[in-house]
Write a protein that holds these residues in place. Structure first.
Motif, PDB file in Angstrom:
ATOM      1  N   LYS A  90       0.859  -1.193   0.000  1.00 18.75           N
ATOM      2  CA  LYS A  90       0.000   0.000   0.000  1.00 18.75           C
ATOM      3  C   LYS A  90       0.890   1.236   0.000  1.00 18.75           C
ATOM      4  CE  LYS A  90      -4.049   1.979   2.329  1.00 18.75           C
ATOM      5  NZ  LYS A  90      -5.091   1.791   3.341  1.00 18.75           N
ATOM      6  N   GLU A 132       0.079  -8.633   4.489  1.00 20.56           N
ATOM      7  CA  GLU A 132      -0.365  -9.901   3.918  1.00 20.56           C
ATOM      8  C   GLU A 132      -1.385  -9.655   2.808  1.00 20.56           C
ATOM      9  OE1 GLU A 132      -2.969 -13.774   5.445  1.00 20.56           O
ATOM     10  OE2 GLU A 132      -2.494 -12.148   6.817  1.00 20.56           O
ATOM     11  N   ILE A 170      -4.479 -10.739   0.943  1.00 31.32           N
ATOM     12  CA  ILE A 170      -5.639 -11.596   1.237  1.00 31.32           C
ATOM     13  C   ILE A 170      -6.215 -12.141  -0.071  1.00 31.32           C
ATOM     14  CG2 ILE A 170      -7.925 -11.704   2.340  1.00 31.32           C
ATOM     15  CD1 ILE A 170      -5.628 -11.172   4.334  1.00 31.32           C
ATOM     16  N   ASN A 174     -14.551  -1.597   3.284  1.00 26.35           N
ATOM     17  CA  ASN A 174     -13.321  -1.927   4.006  1.00 26.35           C
ATOM     18  C   ASN A 174     -13.403  -3.283   4.701  1.00 26.35           C
ATOM     19  OD1 ASN A 174     -11.751   0.265   3.247  1.00 26.35           O
ATOM     20  ND2 ASN A 174     -12.654   1.583   4.820  1.00 26.35           N
ATOM     21  N   ASP A 208      -7.897  -1.416   6.078  1.00 21.99           N
ATOM     22  CA  ASP A 208      -7.890   0.055   6.015  1.00 21.99           C
ATOM     23  C   ASP A 208      -8.047   0.688   7.402  1.00 21.99           C
ATOM     24  OD1 ASP A 208      -7.686   2.411   4.698  1.00 21.99           O
ATOM     25  OD2 ASP A 208      -9.576   2.278   3.607  1.00 21.99           O
TER      26      ASP A 208
HETATM   27  N1  LIG Z   1      -4.207  -6.972   2.225  1.00 18.21           N
HETATM   28  C1  LIG Z   1      -4.950  -6.913   1.127  1.00 18.21           C
HETATM   29  N2  LIG Z   1      -5.179  -8.023   0.386  1.00 18.21           N
HETATM   30  C2  LIG Z   1      -5.938  -7.963  -0.720  1.00 18.21           C
HETATM   31  N3  LIG Z   1      -6.509  -6.829  -1.191  1.00 18.21           N
HETATM   32  C3  LIG Z   1      -6.309  -5.691  -0.501  1.00 18.21           C
HETATM   33  C4  LIG Z   1      -5.529  -5.678   0.689  1.00 18.21           C
HETATM   34  N4  LIG Z   1      -5.513  -4.420   1.168  1.00 18.21           N
HETATM   35  C5  LIG Z   1      -6.233  -3.686   0.309  1.00 18.21           C
HETATM   36  N5  LIG Z   1      -6.726  -4.432  -0.698  1.00 18.21           N
HETATM   37  C6  LIG Z   1      -7.543  -3.958  -1.817  1.00 18.21           C
HETATM   38  O1  LIG Z   1      -7.234  -2.594  -2.058  1.00 18.21           O
HETATM   39  C7  LIG Z   1      -8.367  -1.768  -1.821  1.00 18.21           C
HETATM   40  C8  LIG Z   1      -7.950  -0.483  -1.132  1.00 18.21           C
HETATM   41  O2  LIG Z   1      -7.357  -0.753   0.108  1.00 18.21           O
HETATM   42  P1  LIG Z   1      -7.614   0.148   1.364  1.00 18.21           P
HETATM   43  O3  LIG Z   1      -9.066   0.181   1.683  1.00 18.21           O
HETATM   44  O4  LIG Z   1      -6.678  -0.275   2.414  1.00 18.21           O
HETATM   45  O5  LIG Z   1      -7.132   1.554   0.835  1.00 18.21           O
HETATM   46  P2  LIG Z   1      -7.922   2.872   0.389  1.00 18.21           P
HETATM   47  O6  LIG Z   1      -9.350   2.803   0.702  1.00 18.21           O
HETATM   48  O7  LIG Z   1      -7.483   3.184  -0.964  1.00 18.21           O
HETATM   49  O8  LIG Z   1      -7.156   3.774   1.312  1.00 18.21           O
HETATM   50  P3  LIG Z   1      -7.484   5.159   1.895  1.00 18.21           P
HETATM   51  O9  LIG Z   1      -8.979   5.293   1.952  1.00 18.21           O
HETATM   52  O10 LIG Z   1      -6.839   5.043   3.230  1.00 18.21           O
HETATM   53  O11 LIG Z   1      -6.852   6.104   0.942  1.00 18.21           O
HETATM   54  C9  LIG Z   1      -9.326  -2.607  -1.015  1.00 18.21           C
HETATM   55  O12 LIG Z   1     -10.658  -2.256  -1.251  1.00 18.21           O
HETATM   56  C10 LIG Z   1      -9.025  -4.015  -1.496  1.00 18.21           C
HETATM   57  O13 LIG Z   1      -9.727  -4.277  -2.678  1.00 18.21           O
END
Ligand SMILES: Nc1ncnc2c1ncn2[C@@H]1O[C@H](COP(=O)(O)OP(=O)(O)OP(=O)(O)O)[C@@H](O)[C@H]1O
Ligand SMILES: [Mg+2]
Length: 258
Positions: A80, A148, A150, A198, A210
């Motif tokens: 990320k 990790e 997922i 999330n 998140d």
């Molecule tokens: N550990 C993970 N394994 C698989 N897919 C993930 C993982 N972490 C995030 N994702 C995918 O990435 C997407 C965005 O991740 P996350 O919600 O953490 O960030 P974000 O919403 O873009 O962040 P922010 O709102 O903090 O800017 C998730 O909806 C999911 O589809």
């Protein structure tokens, strides 16, 4: 030059090149993520064996991009990367200010973003150590968080509940309630942005992600954020057909701030 660096560099170059990222939007995003310091941080992580290859975007969010990374033993990780240019550092500062774990005396945008990413890592670590269903945190450096990846049985990234609602929604909801209760009572954290966007649906098991904005339970915003999370979840799961209410969820969690 170290072969790992070259490899990571090649991949990043590939990612930025027109060949891999066809649309103008994607090219813009690539140039936004991979500024000089972010590239240097990625090389450092590659040198420390946390990462060998950066493969492609899983998601492009408001403030962060999630990419698939491969380690030198071929196992995948989620990478990320917070974009320095589009992060809402005022919001970040607001959430960090009430957190006793951080004593941030800076107005420097980059430093605030780094503290935010560090907060996500620490929150995740705390939850993972309490056996919550969250991705295992691996490491963090500056605006980069490695965790990790997922996946489902086929190795594809697990979709969010928004994208793929569970088949047995009642049983999924029951598992989610347990996680919500553990989050607050064992992790001593309030998620703060809990919704089906999330929550990943990993083969019918909820995985909460998140957690950058999550606050400690004695944070001045804690109660307000918990109320909002509960209302969102009640609304979303009622829509999916679960017979529930904010009150029921609140009673189940039974959070007492004292
Ligand atoms: N550990 C993970 N394994 C698989 N897919 C993930 C993982 N972490 C995030 N994702 C995918 O990435 C997407 C965005 O991740 P996350 O919600 O953490 O960030 P974000 O919403 O873009 O962040 P922010 O709102 O903090 O800017 C998730 O909806 C999911 O589809
Ligand atoms: Mg998100």
């Amino acid at each position: 030059m170290d072969s790992k660096i070259t490899k990571a560099d090649d991949e990043v170059q590939k990612l930025i090149s027109k060949k891999r990222l066809k649309s103008v939007e994607d090219r813009r995003v690539a140039s936004e993520i991979f500024d000089k310091i972010t590239l240097e941080s990625l090389y450092k992580l590659a040198n420390q064996n946390y990462l060998d290859i950066l493969n492609g975007a899983i998601s492009t969010g408001k403030e962060a991009n999630v990419l698939k990374g491969i380690k030198n033993d071929d196992s995948p990780v989620a990478v990320k990367i917070y974009r320095i240019s589009t992060s809402d550092f005022k919001k970040m500062n607001y959430y960090i200010a009430g957190d006793p774990r951080f004593n941030l005396r800076t107005k420097n945008k980059r430093q605030i973003i780094y503290a935010w990413v560090n907060k996500e890592f620490r929150n995740l670590k705390r939850l993972y150590e309490e056996n919550l269903s969250v991705p295992k945190p691996i490491t963090t450096l500056n605006n980069i968080l490695i965790l990790e990846y997922i996946v489902d049985r086929q190795g594809n990234p697990s979709p969010t509940v928004k994208v793929k609602p569970p088949k047995d929604v009642d049983s999924f909801f029951e598992k989610l309630l347990n996680e919500m209760s553990k989050f607050v009572n064992k992790g001593k954290l309030i998620h703060g942005d809990l919704s089906n966007f999330n929550i990943l649906n990993q083969e019918e098991t909820p995985v909460i992600i998140d957690v950058s904005q999550s606050v400690v339970t004695d944070h001045p915003l804690a109660e307000e954020l918990l109320k909002r999370d509960i209302n969102t979840i009640a609304k979303e799961y009622k829509k999916l057909g679960v017979n529930t209410s904010s009150e029921e969820i609140s009673n189940f969690i039974n959070f007492k701030n004292n």
